[in-house]
Design an enzyme around this catalytic site. Structure first.
Site, short mmCIF file in Angstrom:
data_model
loop_
_atom_site.label_atom_id
_atom_site.label_comp_id
_atom_site.label_asym_id
_atom_site.label_seq_id
_atom_site.Cartn_x
_atom_site.Cartn_y
_atom_site.Cartn_z
CB CYS B 171 -0.91 -0.02 1.22
SG CYS B 171 -1.75 1.54 1.52
CB CYS B 174 0.26 2.29 5.59
SG CYS B 174 -0.19 0.77 4.72
CB CYS B 192 -4.17 -1.45 2.77
SG CYS B 192 -3.92 -0.36 4.17
CB CYS B 306 -32.53 43.00 15.40
SG CYS B 306 -33.61 41.59 15.47
CB CYS B 346 -26.99 44.95 45.54
SG CYS B 346 -27.17 46.50 46.38
CB CYS B 354 -12.85 48.03 57.45
SG CYS B 354 -13.30 48.58 55.79
CB CYS B 359 -20.42 52.78 44.47
SG CYS B 359 -20.90 52.47 42.76
CG HIS B 369 -22.30 56.51 45.34
ND1 HIS B 369 -23.40 55.88 44.88
CD2 HIS B 369 -21.37 56.43 44.37
CE1 HIS B 369 -23.13 55.39 43.67
NE2 HIS B 369 -21.91 55.73 43.35
CB CYS B 376 -22.85 54.69 39.56
SG CYS B 376 -21.29 55.24 40.20
ZN LIG Z 1 -20.60 54.77 42.08
ZN LIG Z 2 -32.77 39.99 16.88
ZN LIG Z 3 -12.53 47.01 54.24
ZN LIG Z 4 -2.30 1.22 3.72
ZN LIG Z 5 -27.62 47.66 48.31
#
Ligand SMILES: [Zn+2]
Ligand SMILES: [Zn+2]
Ligand SMILES: [Zn+2]
Ligand SMILES: [Zn+2]
Ligand SMILES: [Zn+2]
Ligand SMILES: [Zn+2]
Ligand SMILES: [Zn+2]
Lengths: 149, 540
Positions: B171, B174, B192, B306, B346, B354, B359, B369, B376
């Protein structure tokens, strides 16, 4: 490492005993699936008189899967990108297990003789090639002098 | 019969066709268009259904009306809802069903060709199952098609196709010299059997015609099965159909949900173009209850249309590097440096070490804030300052993107919750002996929950592109909060584990799910209002 398939042994033997003009391929002593390859730039091409280093690797599934070939020498060519990867059909969709390392390397050599900017891998190079072919060819010559000596 | 007349009539100009297909349910009688593949084509019908006569008991097209197999004329008006919104007619299929339809279709068109069934399959594969193109080329140059598709050699055969036995065959693939069994096609390229098996195995999933290892001559299904010793060719057919679906994506779309193999096929694709002007999207639901947009292939993205979805996704891709920081789930406390893990939607963070409150988005002190759940305010103040505008635009985007992705994560969690609910339903049926119908409030609730989350998720892109000073935007934001609490409420209830308790609280499930549905609807309508009135203007 699994023993080397007879197919690879045969091909390697023939590459050494009956080399292709302008092409050398030496298997690495630690890994017989890894070949160091040189290709001479074809005459009348911008790569004339350059000698290009490549690496060729035969994956586990070879010959069902194509060899992996990459240029190590920097080259300015629309179908070869900055990492040396080659856009060549026989390395991708047109690979057939009936092809060989020898035929692949001949195809790479032929690609150097006739760059094809319409099927580019390196898009920027291909654009240069289409926009100003003479300048692109000059640059390819220049790179050959610079890197492929 | 004149050559060509067979397909001239029905195969032209598929996509702009005004004809509408209604008859989805009668199975093999229906064909849709695109490439003529699945469309009732009067020419072909009269060919294969001679006894029934043209249009006899098969549905076919008339201008503005369709005659179904029950001979009911349906006016075109009924393809629209009362408010003029187009109705989409579609159905859900598996690749196997599509393949079956193809085979049925094949039987009908076989008389047009003078070659075997098997050979037509090869041709169709080569033509990505597009009968239209195949028939066109076939009439133009039959012999050329036969050779270029690999059915025949360009020259005389040098061998006969099939498996052969040898004493010791060398063959060339091979390079082994002791092979007993080989395979060859008419070309005489003989290798083969083991090499052929390996070769075919690798190619079955690619869905393309498998050729001789040395030339373009095609292997047929029966060759593949003979070499592989099983019915491997079916695997190839299935992957080939996948290629077909991808190629004809204007008619067929894969359900985008992970691990769902449903394919939706839309019959009246000409209505698709009508949706945008209503700021609506053509939603379809697969057999696994996955809702997605047939136009852009995304999951349901209401209240955004879309256009909103497309720009939003594009922006997410462009900003992906910037988004990484904001999407990580832990952050150091700005005050003491302890790692704080974020949970829930959140933005009001309290350091466990602490007790500093800050945020999540701007890392500013929460007390100064004074923001709400979504807002924000610090970032809003900076917005007025022109110097930081571009930086702020990214910030604004990441802020909304974060909320978007949080609801995405919650929706994912709810999917797994849905799976446990399925088990709960089973337990209810088995342990307490409750009928299937009586337990349906549970999957109903989970569906309401997931759809509510999805609406919430996609409401942030709408909020992002909306003029924040407009009153309707404020109403929209209020509607978001209402849906958030409705969804959270229902989600909490779904954590109940004991079957008996679930049954006892059935009414509560029912009411909460209904509330989510109505809040969902309100938010979607409000969002659409923003779009229709030009208050929400998607831009880059
Ligand atoms: Zn912020
Ligand atoms: Zn779409
Ligand atoms: Zn801290
Ligand atoms: Zn072969
Ligand atoms: Zn919150
Ligand atoms: Zn062959
Ligand atoms: Zn699905």
């Amino acid at each position: 490492m699994a023993s080397l398939p007879k197919r690879i042994i045969k091909e390697t033997e023939r590459l050494v005993s009956d080399p292709v003009p302008g092409i050398t391929a030496q298997p690495h002593e630690d890994n017989l699936r890894y070949f160091q390859v040189t290709i001479e730039g074809p005459q009348q091409s911008p790569y004339e008189s350059g000698v290009f280093q490549l690496e060729l690797f035969l994956p586990d599934d070879y010959p069902m899967e194509a060899p992996k070939v990459r240029f190590l020498t920097k080259i300015y060519h629309p179908n070869i990108d900055r990492l040396g990867r080659i856009c060549l059909d026989v390395l991708k969709t047109n690979w057939s297990p009936a092809l060989q390392i020898r035929t692949v390397l001949l195809s790479v050599q032929a690609l150097l003789a006739s760059p094809n900017p319409n099927d580019p891998l390196a898009n920027d190079v291909a654009e240069d090639w289409i926009r100003n072919e003479d300048a692109a060819i000059a640059k390819a010559r220049e790179w050959t002098q610079l890197y492929a000596k | 019969m004149k050559e060509g007349s067979v397909y001239d009539e029905g195969f032209n100009d598929d996509d702009d066709d005004d004809s509408i297909l209604l008859e989805f349910e009668s199975g093999s009688d229906i064909e849709y268009d695109d490439t003529g593949l699945l469309r009732r084509d009067p020419g072909l019908a009269s060919l294969s259904d001679e006894e029934s006569g043209k249009g006899g008991n098969n549905g076919y097209y008339l201008d503005g009306a369709t005659i179904s197999s029950r001979n009911v004329v349906i006016p075109k008006d009924e393809l629209y809802e009362n408010d003029g919104v187009p109705k989409l007619s579609y159905r859900c299929l598996t690749t196997d069903q599509i393949y079956e339809l193809m085979l049925e279709r094949l039987e009908r068109i076989q008389p047009i060709f003078d070659i075997s069934y098997e050979d037509i399959i090869v041709l169709l594969q080569q033509y990505a199952w597009s009968e239209e193109r195949l028939l066109e080329d076939w009439t133009e140059n039959r012999d050329n098609v036969i050779v270029s598709c690999g059915l025949k050699l360009g020259h005389e055969p040098v061998a006969s196709r099939g498996i052969r036995k040898h004493a010791n065959f060398l063959c060339h693939i091979c390079c082994e010299a002791n092979k007993m069994k080989t395979f060859t096609l008419e070309c005489g390229h003989e290798y083969c059997l083991e090499c052929y098996q390996h070769y075919i195995k690798d190619k079955l999933l690619e869905g393309k015609i498998i050729t001789c290892m040395s030339c373009p001559l095609a292997l047929k299904n029966k060759d593949i099965d003979a070499i592989m010793g099983d019915n491997s060719s079916q695997k190839l057919m299935r992957s080939s159909i996948k290629g077909f679906i991808q190629k004809h994506s204007n008619h067929y779309k894969w359900c985008p949900f992970v691990d769902c193999n449903c394919i939706i096929q839309v019959g009246n694709i000409s209505t698709l173009s009508e949706f945008p002007r209503f700021h609506l999207s053509p939603y379809v639901v697969c057999d696994n209850q996955h809702r997605f947009c047939f136009k852009c292939g995304l999951e349901s993205h209401s209240p955004g249309d879309c256009h909103v979805a497309e720009l939003w996704v594009k922006m997410a891709q462009l900003e992906s590097a910037n988004l990484n920081w904001v999407l990580t789930n832990t952050k150091e406390c700005p005050k003491c440096g302890v790692n704080i893990e974020k949970n829930g939607g959140c933005n009001h963070m309290t350091c466990k070490s602490c007790a500093y409150e800050f945020c999540w988005i701007c890392e500013g002190c929460w007390a100064e804030h004074g923001g709400g759940y979504y807002e924000c305010t610090r970032f809003k103040k900076e917005d007025k300052n022109g110097a930081v505008e571009s930086k702020n635009a990214i910030r604004k985007y990441t802020f909304y993107y974060k909320l978007f992705s949080e609801h995405e994560n919650s929706a994912k969690l709810d999917w797994s919750l849905g799976l446990t609910v399925e088990q709960k339903v089973k337990a209810l049926q088995e342990n307490i002996g409750i009928s299937w119908i009586e337990t349906q409030f549970l999957p109903e609730s989970i569906r309401a929950l997931i759809e509510g989350r999805t609406t919430l998720k996609w409401s942030f892109p709408v909020a992002f592109y909306s003029d924040p000073s407009h009153n309707l935007t404020k109403i929209f934001v209020d509607n978001q909060s209402l849906l958030v609490s409705a969804v959270e409420d229902l989600s909490q209830l779904l954590q109940v584990k004991e079957p008996q308790k679930i049954i006892d609280r059935k009414l509560e499930f029912f009411n909460k799910a209904r509330f989510v549905r109505s809040r969902d609807k309100a938010l979607v309508e409000c969002g659409r209002d923003l779009l229709c009135k030009g208050i929400c203007i998607p831009h880059q």
